[in-house]
Design an enzyme around this catalytic site. Structure first.
Site, PDB file in Angstrom:
ATOM      1  CB  CYS A 105      -0.979  -0.021   1.170  1.00 35.15           C
ATOM      2  SG  CYS A 105      -2.352   1.160   0.971  1.00 35.15           S
ATOM      3  CG  HIS A 209      -3.461  -3.223   3.234  1.00 32.45           C
ATOM      4  ND1 HIS A 209      -2.482  -2.870   4.132  1.00 32.45           N
ATOM      5  CD2 HIS A 209      -3.926  -2.064   2.716  1.00 32.45           C
ATOM      6  CE1 HIS A 209      -2.353  -1.558   4.175  1.00 32.45           C
ATOM      7  NE2 HIS A 209      -3.225  -1.042   3.315  1.00 32.45           N
ATOM      8  CD  GLU A 211      -1.278  -5.807   5.508  1.00 33.19           C
ATOM      9  OE1 GLU A 211      -1.853  -4.760   5.871  1.00 33.19           O
ATOM     10  OE2 GLU A 211      -0.943  -6.026   4.318  1.00 33.19           O
TER      11      GLU A 211
END
Length: 234
Positions: A105, A209, A211
């Site tokens: 990001c 994102h 994660e």
């Protein structure tokens, strides 16, 4: 031997912090996560890079547009000068040393800026008919798809040319740095990923994102595995 992966931390109200998805993904992928504060001493940061095997540039606030020669526009959000300074240094030094770098990001935007590119300060006011890139849905949920170039490192990692992603940003890569190439796009034309144009070492940034997604979408863990694998070879 598990490689050490430096992960940049957010900084606010005299505290540093890092969402658990980052360090748990690196651990799951076989690396040892090391949180990095936005230190001002460049010698210390340089010494840190000597000791780690890879760098992960995490998400966070906007990058100060002075770093790409622009004045702030009304759509610009919060900026953190200390974090900008530390991460631009870390990115440039890691690239010089050919150390593996993954940006997420803000991280993809930071990579592009550090290497000579620019970003849209606010895609809602600077692009025509953009998609909604700040989803109002769970952070793990894929709100739109991105198209991935088949001639790319990203495609070799994910083994798909259509990837569902989440979206939590209002800035995006604009002019791509010369040593990078864009390799993924959303339907509205927003650059969703860049990577090193030469392919000589691992240099990759994604706008979404992963994660936050890898537990529900295991495909996204491959990004962290690729970083760790590249770091293990250093």
């Amino acid at each position: 031997m598990r490689p050490l992966i430096a992960i940049t931390c957010s900084f606010a109200d005299e505290k540093i912090f890092l969402n658990r998805g980052y360090y748990e993904a690196v651990e799951k992928a076989g690396g040892i996560p090391v949180g990095v504060a936005p230190l001002r001493d460049k010698d210390v940061l340089s010494n840190l890079l000597d000791r780690v095997d890879g760098l992960l540039l995490s998400g966070g606030p906007d990058v100060d547009p002075r770093h790409f020669g622009e004045n702030p526009r009304p759509g610009l959000g919060e900026v953190n000068p200390l974090r900008d300074e530390a991460e631009i240094f870390l990115c440039r030094e890691a690239v010089k040393r050919r150390k593996p770098v993954l940006g997420i990001c803000r991280g993809v935007q930071l990579i592009n800026i550090a290497l000579g590119g620019t970003v849209y300060q606010d895609i809602g006011s600077e692009m025509e008919k953009p998609l909604k890139h700040r989803q109002e849905a769970p952070r793990w949920y894929a709100s739109h798809d991105v198209n991935v170039s088949k001639d790319s490192l990203l495609y070799r990692i994910l083994e798909s040319d259509l990837v569902p992603v989440n979206s939590f940003h209002h800035q995006a890569v604009k002019d791509v740095a010369e040593i990078l190439k864009p390799v993924a796009f959303s339907q509205d034309g927003v650059v969703e990923a860049v990577e090193g144009a030469s392919g000589e070492f691992f240099l990759l940034g994604v706008q979404w994102h992963p994660e936050e997604m890898w537990r529900e979408y295991p495909l996204q863990l491959k990004l962290f595995e690729a970083l760790v694998d590249a770091a293990r070879m250093k």
